[in-house]
Design a protein around this motif. Sequence first.
Motif, PDB file in Angstrom:
ATOM      1  N   CYS A  31       0.876  -1.170   0.000  1.00 35.12           N
ATOM      2  CA  CYS A  31       0.000   0.000   0.000  1.00 35.12           C
ATOM      3  C   CYS A  31       0.914   1.221   0.000  1.00 35.12           C
ATOM      4  CB  CYS A  31      -0.905  -0.010   1.227  1.00 35.12           C
ATOM      5  SG  CYS A  31      -2.010   1.408   1.312  1.00 35.12           S
ATOM      6  N   ASN A  32       0.734   2.106  -0.977  1.00 35.16           N
ATOM      7  CA  ASN A  32       1.634   3.266  -1.080  1.00 35.16           C
ATOM      8  C   ASN A  32       1.129   4.472  -0.293  1.00 35.16           C
ATOM      9  OD1 ASN A  32      -0.381   4.389  -2.660  1.00 35.16           O
ATOM     10  ND2 ASN A  32       0.673   4.042  -4.585  1.00 35.16           N
ATOM     11  N   PHE A  33       0.160   4.252   0.591  1.00 39.92           N
ATOM     12  CA  PHE A  33      -0.368   5.319   1.453  1.00 39.92           C
ATOM     13  C   PHE A  33      -0.165   4.909   2.904  1.00 39.92           C
ATOM     14  CE2 PHE A  33      -4.044   7.111   3.834  1.00 39.92           C
ATOM     15  CZ  PHE A  33      -3.696   8.447   3.733  1.00 39.92           C
ATOM     16  N   LYS A  34       0.483   5.751   3.683  1.00 40.88           N
ATOM     17  CA  LYS A  34       0.781   5.457   5.093  1.00 40.88           C
ATOM     18  C   LYS A  34      -0.352   5.956   5.975  1.00 40.88           C
ATOM     19  CE  LYS A  34       3.686   4.618   8.609  1.00 40.88           C
ATOM     20  NZ  LYS A  34       3.263   3.584   9.447  1.00 40.88           N
ATOM     21  N   VAL A  35      -1.065   5.018   6.601  1.00 43.05           N
ATOM     22  CA  VAL A  35      -2.128   5.357   7.542  1.00 43.05           C
ATOM     23  C   VAL A  35      -1.492   5.676   8.883  1.00 43.05           C
ATOM     24  CG1 VAL A  35      -4.109   4.415   8.796  1.00 43.05           C
ATOM     25  CG2 VAL A  35      -3.873   3.990   6.363  1.00 43.05           C
ATOM     26  N   SER A  36      -1.935   6.743   9.509  1.00 41.85           N
ATOM     27  CA  SER A  36      -1.394   7.185  10.795  1.00 41.85           C
ATOM     28  C   SER A  36      -1.403   6.045  11.818  1.00 41.85           C
ATOM     29  CB  SER A  36      -2.219   8.357  11.323  1.00 41.85           C
ATOM     30  OG  SER A  36      -1.729   8.785  12.561  1.00 41.85           O
ATOM     31  N   GLY A  37      -0.237   5.733  12.361  1.00 43.76           N
ATOM     32  CA  GLY A  37      -0.119   4.712  13.390  1.00 43.76           C
ATOM     33  C   GLY A  37       0.049   3.296  12.884  1.00 43.76           C
TER      34      GLY A  37
END
Length: 195
Positions: A67-73
């Motif tokens: 996944c190229n999107f970093k979800v907070s935490g």
Amino acid sequence: MKRIVKTLFFTGLSIALSIPSISQVRIPGANPLSTDMKKVIREYPHHFAGLQGTVIEENPQSVNYACNFKVSGAESATITRYSSKANDVFSWQATMLTTEDFNEAKKKFHSLFSSLNNLAVKMDYGETFYLNGRYETPTEEMKFTSVVMAFQNADRITQKMKLEISMQYEMLEWKVRVLIYEKERDDDEQGETIE
């Protein structure tokens, strides 16, 4: 006249360039996890295509993507494509915590539920839906607990989407995850009857 227009244009341009990008500005008081999860949920109708990175692993019936999107935490996140004769089905999963401490995992599980229950998500096509689920209290003896959330008053696009928060004991560690996937119907729900 041209000189005034040029001056106004360059003044406006210099102001615009000195202000940080709107996409990077965090609204004070907003929960970064909730904001990030809204972005992931809005990608659900598009099979998470806007978040899909490189292939991590290929199996006969599934392919795992970074996944190229970093979800907070989140420690990590992946997208999985399951192939079938009818059509491909996609899911998204993030590991939010890995720990040996049951109480730490339980606290994280509750925190995720509190952040995501009743979350209002405005989809790209303008409709707003609210996630809703019923909390289950984790117990150390059970080794697995999950809460499944769905949209209230979902439409045909979002009615199959489920968001699940899970807490599972694996190889001497507790793992807390958030998953988004498609589910046709609940196990106790009767299917279509054809006469």
